[in-house]
Write an enzyme that holds these catalytic residues in place. Sequence first.
Site, PDB file in Angstrom:
ATOM      1  N   LYS A 149      -9.623   6.450  -0.024  1.00 11.63           N
ATOM      2  CA  LYS A 149      -9.367   7.873   0.153  1.00 11.63           C
ATOM      3  C   LYS A 149     -10.662   8.672   0.097  1.00 11.63           C
ATOM      4  O   LYS A 149     -10.901   9.552   0.932  1.00 11.63           O
ATOM      5  CB  LYS A 149      -8.401   8.336  -0.937  1.00 11.63           C
ATOM      6  CG  LYS A 149      -7.617   9.569  -0.577  1.00 11.63           C
ATOM      7  CD  LYS A 149      -6.613   9.897  -1.677  1.00 11.63           C
ATOM      8  CE  LYS A 149      -5.385   9.001  -1.617  1.00 11.63           C
ATOM      9  NZ  LYS A 149      -4.529   9.155  -2.818  1.00 11.63           N
ATOM     10  N   ARG A 164      -6.709  13.014  -7.426  1.00  6.92           N
ATOM     11  CA  ARG A 164      -5.985  11.939  -6.740  1.00  6.92           C
ATOM     12  C   ARG A 164      -6.646  10.592  -6.978  1.00  6.92           C
ATOM     13  O   ARG A 164      -7.859  10.481  -6.953  1.00  6.92           O
ATOM     14  CB  ARG A 164      -5.966  12.198  -5.228  1.00  6.92           C
ATOM     15  CG  ARG A 164      -5.727  13.618  -4.871  1.00  6.92           C
ATOM     16  CD  ARG A 164      -6.121  13.927  -3.435  1.00  6.92           C
ATOM     17  NE  ARG A 164      -5.247  13.289  -2.448  1.00  6.92           N
ATOM     18  CZ  ARG A 164      -5.475  13.341  -1.151  1.00  6.92           C
ATOM     19  NH1 ARG A 164      -6.561  13.936  -0.681  1.00  6.92           N
ATOM     20  NH2 ARG A 164      -4.646  12.781  -0.322  1.00  6.92           N
ATOM     21  N   GLY A 200       1.445   5.496  -3.113  1.00  4.52           N
ATOM     22  CA  GLY A 200       2.386   5.940  -4.139  1.00  4.52           C
ATOM     23  C   GLY A 200       2.346   5.163  -5.440  1.00  4.52           C
ATOM     24  O   GLY A 200       3.152   5.394  -6.326  1.00  4.52           O
ATOM     25  N   MET A 253      -0.198   4.913  -7.668  1.00  2.00           N
ATOM     26  CA  MET A 253      -0.912   5.531  -8.782  1.00  2.00           C
ATOM     27  C   MET A 253      -0.737   7.031  -8.725  1.00  2.00           C
ATOM     28  O   MET A 253      -0.042   7.551  -7.879  1.00  2.00           O
ATOM     29  CB  MET A 253      -2.366   5.112  -8.736  1.00  2.00           C
ATOM     30  CG  MET A 253      -2.524   3.654  -9.096  1.00  2.00           C
ATOM     31  SD  MET A 253      -4.227   3.158  -9.116  1.00  2.00           S
ATOM     32  CE  MET A 253      -4.651   3.434  -7.431  1.00  2.00           C
ATOM     33  N   ARG A 308      -6.461   6.876   6.773  1.00  2.00           N
ATOM     34  CA  ARG A 308      -6.563   5.475   6.347  1.00  2.00           C
ATOM     35  C   ARG A 308      -5.968   4.602   7.436  1.00  2.00           C
ATOM     36  O   ARG A 308      -5.180   5.073   8.268  1.00  2.00           O
ATOM     37  CB  ARG A 308      -5.837   5.244   5.023  1.00  2.00           C
ATOM     38  CG  ARG A 308      -4.359   5.473   5.104  1.00  2.00           C
ATOM     39  CD  ARG A 308      -3.693   5.213   3.756  1.00  2.00           C
ATOM     40  NE  ARG A 308      -2.292   5.621   3.806  1.00  2.00           N
ATOM     41  CZ  ARG A 308      -1.599   6.058   2.774  1.00  2.00           C
ATOM     42  NH1 ARG A 308      -2.164   6.164   1.581  1.00  2.00           N
ATOM     43  NH2 ARG A 308      -0.329   6.384   2.890  1.00  2.00           N
ATOM     44  N   HIS A 319       8.601   6.078   0.700  1.00  2.38           N
ATOM     45  CA  HIS A 319       8.183   4.937  -0.103  1.00  2.38           C
ATOM     46  C   HIS A 319       8.839   3.645   0.366  1.00  2.38           C
ATOM     47  O   HIS A 319       8.173   2.635   0.575  1.00  2.38           O
ATOM     48  CB  HIS A 319       8.517   5.212  -1.567  1.00  2.38           C
ATOM     49  CG  HIS A 319       8.180   4.080  -2.485  1.00  2.38           C
ATOM     50  ND1 HIS A 319       9.111   3.135  -2.869  1.00  2.38           N
ATOM     51  CD2 HIS A 319       7.005   3.708  -3.026  1.00  2.38           C
ATOM     52  CE1 HIS A 319       8.520   2.252  -3.644  1.00  2.38           C
ATOM     53  NE2 HIS A 319       7.246   2.564  -3.756  1.00  2.38           N
ATOM     54  N   SER A 352      -4.506 -38.663   6.332  1.00  2.01           N
ATOM     55  CA  SER A 352      -3.729 -37.426   6.389  1.00  2.01           C
ATOM     56  C   SER A 352      -3.409 -37.037   4.948  1.00  2.01           C
ATOM     57  O   SER A 352      -2.814 -37.821   4.201  1.00  2.01           O
ATOM     58  CB  SER A 352      -2.443 -37.650   7.182  1.00  2.01           C
ATOM     59  OG  SER A 352      -1.668 -36.474   7.144  1.00  2.01           O
ATOM     60  N   CYS A 362      -0.776 -32.962   6.220  1.00  6.51           N
ATOM     61  CA  CYS A 362       0.600 -32.862   6.699  1.00  6.51           C
ATOM     62  C   CYS A 362       1.529 -32.289   5.647  1.00  6.51           C
ATOM     63  O   CYS A 362       2.728 -32.227   5.833  1.00  6.51           O
ATOM     64  CB  CYS A 362       1.105 -34.213   7.187  1.00  6.51           C
ATOM     65  SG  CYS A 362       1.213 -35.432   5.879  1.00  6.51           S
ATOM     66  N   TYR A 404      -7.380 -31.449  11.942  1.00  3.50           N
ATOM     67  CA  TYR A 404      -6.175 -30.691  12.269  1.00  3.50           C
ATOM     68  C   TYR A 404      -5.390 -30.352  11.009  1.00  3.50           C
ATOM     69  O   TYR A 404      -5.585 -30.976   9.962  1.00  3.50           O
ATOM     70  CB  TYR A 404      -5.287 -31.476  13.247  1.00  3.50           C
ATOM     71  CG  TYR A 404      -4.676 -32.722  12.646  1.00  3.50           C
ATOM     72  CD1 TYR A 404      -3.463 -32.657  11.957  1.00  3.50           C
ATOM     73  CD2 TYR A 404      -5.312 -33.960  12.736  1.00  3.50           C
ATOM     74  CE1 TYR A 404      -2.913 -33.788  11.384  1.00  3.50           C
ATOM     75  CE2 TYR A 404      -4.763 -35.090  12.168  1.00  3.50           C
ATOM     76  CZ  TYR A 404      -3.555 -35.004  11.492  1.00  3.50           C
ATOM     77  OH  TYR A 404      -3.013 -36.120  10.909  1.00  3.50           O
TER      78      TYR A 404
HETATM   79  P1  ADP Z   1      -0.928   9.073  -2.170  1.00  2.00           P
HETATM   80  O1  ADP Z   1      -2.082   8.199  -2.445  1.00  2.00           O
HETATM   81  O2  ADP Z   1       0.310   8.620  -2.864  1.00  2.00           O
HETATM   82  O3  ADP Z   1      -0.765   9.350  -0.717  1.00  2.00           O
HETATM   83  P2  ADP Z   1      -2.271  11.576  -2.477  1.00  2.00           P
HETATM   84  O4  ADP Z   1      -3.337  11.567  -3.488  1.00  2.00           O
HETATM   85  O5  ADP Z   1      -2.700  11.378  -1.070  1.00  2.00           O
HETATM   86  O6  ADP Z   1      -1.222  10.480  -2.886  1.00  2.00           O
HETATM   87  O7  ADP Z   1      -1.531  12.958  -2.614  1.00  2.00           O
HETATM   88  C1  ADP Z   1      -0.145  13.216  -2.721  1.00  2.00           C
HETATM   89  C2  ADP Z   1       0.226  14.394  -1.840  1.00  2.00           C
HETATM   90  O8  ADP Z   1      -0.493  15.561  -2.179  1.00  2.00           O
HETATM   91  C3  ADP Z   1      -0.101  14.130  -0.388  1.00  2.00           C
HETATM   92  O9  ADP Z   1       0.954  14.586   0.407  1.00  2.00           O
HETATM   93  C4  ADP Z   1      -1.340  14.922  -0.148  1.00  2.00           C
HETATM   94  O10 ADP Z   1      -1.424  15.343   1.183  1.00  2.00           O
HETATM   95  C5  ADP Z   1      -1.166  16.091  -1.082  1.00  2.00           C
HETATM   96  N1  ADP Z   1      -2.483  16.606  -1.486  1.00  2.00           N
HETATM   97  C6  ADP Z   1      -3.453  15.927  -2.102  1.00  2.00           C
HETATM   98  N2  ADP Z   1      -4.551  16.675  -2.285  1.00  2.00           N
HETATM   99  C7  ADP Z   1      -4.280  17.889  -1.784  1.00  2.00           C
HETATM  100  C8  ADP Z   1      -5.023  19.106  -1.656  1.00  2.00           C
HETATM  101  N3  ADP Z   1      -6.278  19.202  -2.091  1.00  2.00           N
HETATM  102  N4  ADP Z   1      -4.428  20.154  -1.091  1.00  2.00           N
HETATM  103  C9  ADP Z   1      -3.153  20.048  -0.632  1.00  2.00           C
HETATM  104  N5  ADP Z   1      -2.395  18.947  -0.716  1.00  2.00           N
HETATM  105  C10 ADP Z   1      -2.948  17.871  -1.278  1.00  2.00           C
HETATM  106 MG    MG Z   2      -1.898  10.131   0.436  1.00  2.00          MG
END
Ligand code: ADP
Ligand code: MG
Length: 905
Positions: free
Chosen positions: A41, A111, A120, A122, A355, A471, A790, A858, A878
Amino acid sequence: MGKGTVPSWLPHTICSMSAARKWVYLFKEGSASMRDLLGGKGAGAAEMTRAGMPVPPGFTITTEACREYYAHGGKLPEGLWKQVTDALVTLEKQARKRFRDPRNPLLVSVRSGAKFSMPGMMDTVLNLGLNDVTTRALAARAGDERFALDARRRFIQMFGKTVKGIDGQRFEAALTAAKKRAGVKTDPELSPVRLRSLVKRYLAIYRDATGHEFPTDPAEQLRDAIEAVFRSWNTPRAITYRRMERIPDDLGTAVNVQMMVFGNMGPTSGTGVAFTRNPITGRKELYGDYLANAQGEDVVAGVRDTEPIKALKRHLPKVYAQFERYGRKLEKHYRDVQDLEFTVERGKLYMLQTRAAKRTGEAAVNIAVDMVGEHLITEREAVARIEPRQLEQLLFPRIAPGAKAQPIARGVPASPGAATGEAVFDADTAAEWGKSGKSVILVRVETNPNDVHGMVEAKGILTQTGGTASHAALVARGMGRPCIVGASKVAVDEDQRSFSVDGTTVKQGEEITIDGTTGDVFVGRVPTIEARSLSKHRAASAILGWADETRRLQVWANADYPRDARKALENGAQGVGLCRTEHMFMEEDRLPIVQAMIMATTTREREKQLARLLPIQRGDFRGILSVMAGLPVVIRLIDPPLHEFLPNREDLVRDTATLRATGKSPDRLKRLEKILARVEELHEANPMLGLRGVRLSVLFPEITRMQVRAIMEAACDLRKRNVDARPEIMIPLVGTLAELHAVHAELKPVAQLVQKEKGVRVPYKFGTMIEIPRAALTAGEIAKEAEFFSFGTNDLTQTTFGFSRDDAERHFIVNYLEHKILPRNPFETIDEDGVGRLMALAVKEGRKTRRRLEVGICGEHGGDPDSIRLCHKLGLNYVSCSPFRVPVARLAAAQAAIGDSASTK
Ligand code: ADP
Ligand code: MG
Ligand code: MG
């Protein structure tokens, strides 16, 4: 990073002044190549910033800091906090807002973001920085008090739940109660007055659960949130996910601190997720969900019904065009399909995440082949990019087209494949029933990370709500489980453990069928068919064709019958690496002859019975050798202990006792008593280590003489008819050269005699399995007699570890894996350090004796991608696996070759 001044609002006691490693990188300092350090990220945010895209400013705390945090028993590393506060000063300048400011406050998201995305798994805390003062300021600036109070209550909820571990249900309950009191259905309908008292209620819940007031100081909030993200790396759900995805536990997560932007500031605001190509089919089109006037987590959580991304074009055409352009640019830049998060704040687009997209097998191969066509990637890269299990998905079953079943509901197809199982409504039951061997379909309103252990054991997943980015969809796709989401007609009652559709109710334990390719839900069992053959799949054939040009290892298949051999050929097998002959004794018409042979007390009598078996076996061999004309067929002579061909002992004891008691059929009693006596004679304390394999051939050479005669007669007959039969005769379970020598001395004259009788020459090989450690250790000697090896890695694993597989898997392997006493199940992936070393030694010593010694494998491991990599490394000729896995093995063999040349560059 600039030095910056310490903001006055920071308590100085928590500022460590000592010089330290660089723990913090501004987004503008990082890049895509820094994934190890910044996580996916953070590296993505940095790369988008560099590319000039509108990313809310922010900074990343490194994964190294997380590792350091754990190394010091959960303390923030030296100097980290100082660097964070310095970065904050820069962030405040970039944002033109300030933390704690009573007029224009800066709010941030905190984040998590590891090297490999763990959707989702962490924690994320949004709207951090809010207290009474800043909430008022936010309301004033936005001209919207409801919005500010809603942001506040979300923050308290997220902070309480993820940072302090307060049960989220408590907040949810309070929210539901508030809506009920107000007589409204959705969150946005709550008035400021109602929200204000809800915030009070939330603060009280927090106080009650923690014994403290909610921290009003943004610095304190931030510090707590950073630590919480570090801690979330090691929650059980994150650990489960990593185990499933084979992500190492010691990478740690980075923490991203980023200015908040708001998608919930009215109709020209919104938030969405989108893939640059369809992650289910691979089609080249923007694909995703948009939610007007909402914050990001609303889309992912599936709490409100989203619109398809195309809706953005209607709402805000300029923003849509801009987003589309960024999508194309990012895809080109990363040379892969991207999964994007974005938010629109009052008409201005912000990019929040990019990503590599998770995708189905179907999409993966189609996209890779398209991208080769677009000159975005090379053929080799296309091959390297397809995960073996994505290819496997193409082999998933579908609902039979002719099936007359009517679906009772249709949802969003989120992960392909059809599955039938008993409906269960909670993850624990799914896990329990699944582990006990039942097929289950996990049915939920929606799933969340605490359900993953149940999803792992389920054959399929069905949810009532959620979209393609929910999810359930993400996790199921990752695991290759069939999945349907957003089946809104399916009314799930998790408490009652049932669901109903238009008056039809399905209770826990009743069978249902889902088709994740179409989204159809059926009651009961619906017939399924295998996927169409890969050779007819245009993109898959292209990938496999390129794989074939790349790999060095050949791929053979294990096939006992001509129909298996045909399937193997169709999937691209280059030989049969194991044709077991046991079944040729087992079939109904032969068993009585085989039993008579085993009951015989003299060699002469045994040979008489064997003569009756000869033509039958000759027919079997002719079948498989002619299907495989021009390709090698390794035929293994009899391997299991003889008692396996006789009735089982308990049955005999029972039957003889009954017959004796009733006094009926004295003849039958006599016969059964005789058999029982023989069974008892043959009884072994430890059949796995008893009279089987080559030992049988030594004791009863007439059995293997007959088998070799049958093989050679079949081959000669075929050759006479210009069919290029190439048998290789293989002796199992050899431990010493002398054993092999003794058997070879018996068999060679038979092979020569048959050729003379028939007047044709058959090029054949004589070789052995290596499945006893002693054979591996003395491979140099054994290669004097054996023209090929083998590896029988199942027995070799059993005998190297001293485990019997059935017992081990039943009693202790799971425990060993849980306690990391074993890193992997050695029966699934070859134990490289032990069994692998024996193999390496055998290859080396064997080829010292016989330079061109043909070596293959095998065991079932021959179809396991990680084991295939090892076989490549060891220089095998093989791998041989089940016909069904041949395509996967071709791909894995190519990837081993690519990985090999990459690491020696
Ligand atoms: P995940 O790894 O589970 O996708 P994120 O860290 O990406 O979690 O964030 C969860 C939600 O919060 C996502 O929908 C993301 O777009 C939103 N979000 C994260 N940072 C910001 C920010 N700075 N401003 C607005 N929305 C945010
Ligand atoms: Mg995200
Ligand atoms: Mg064996």
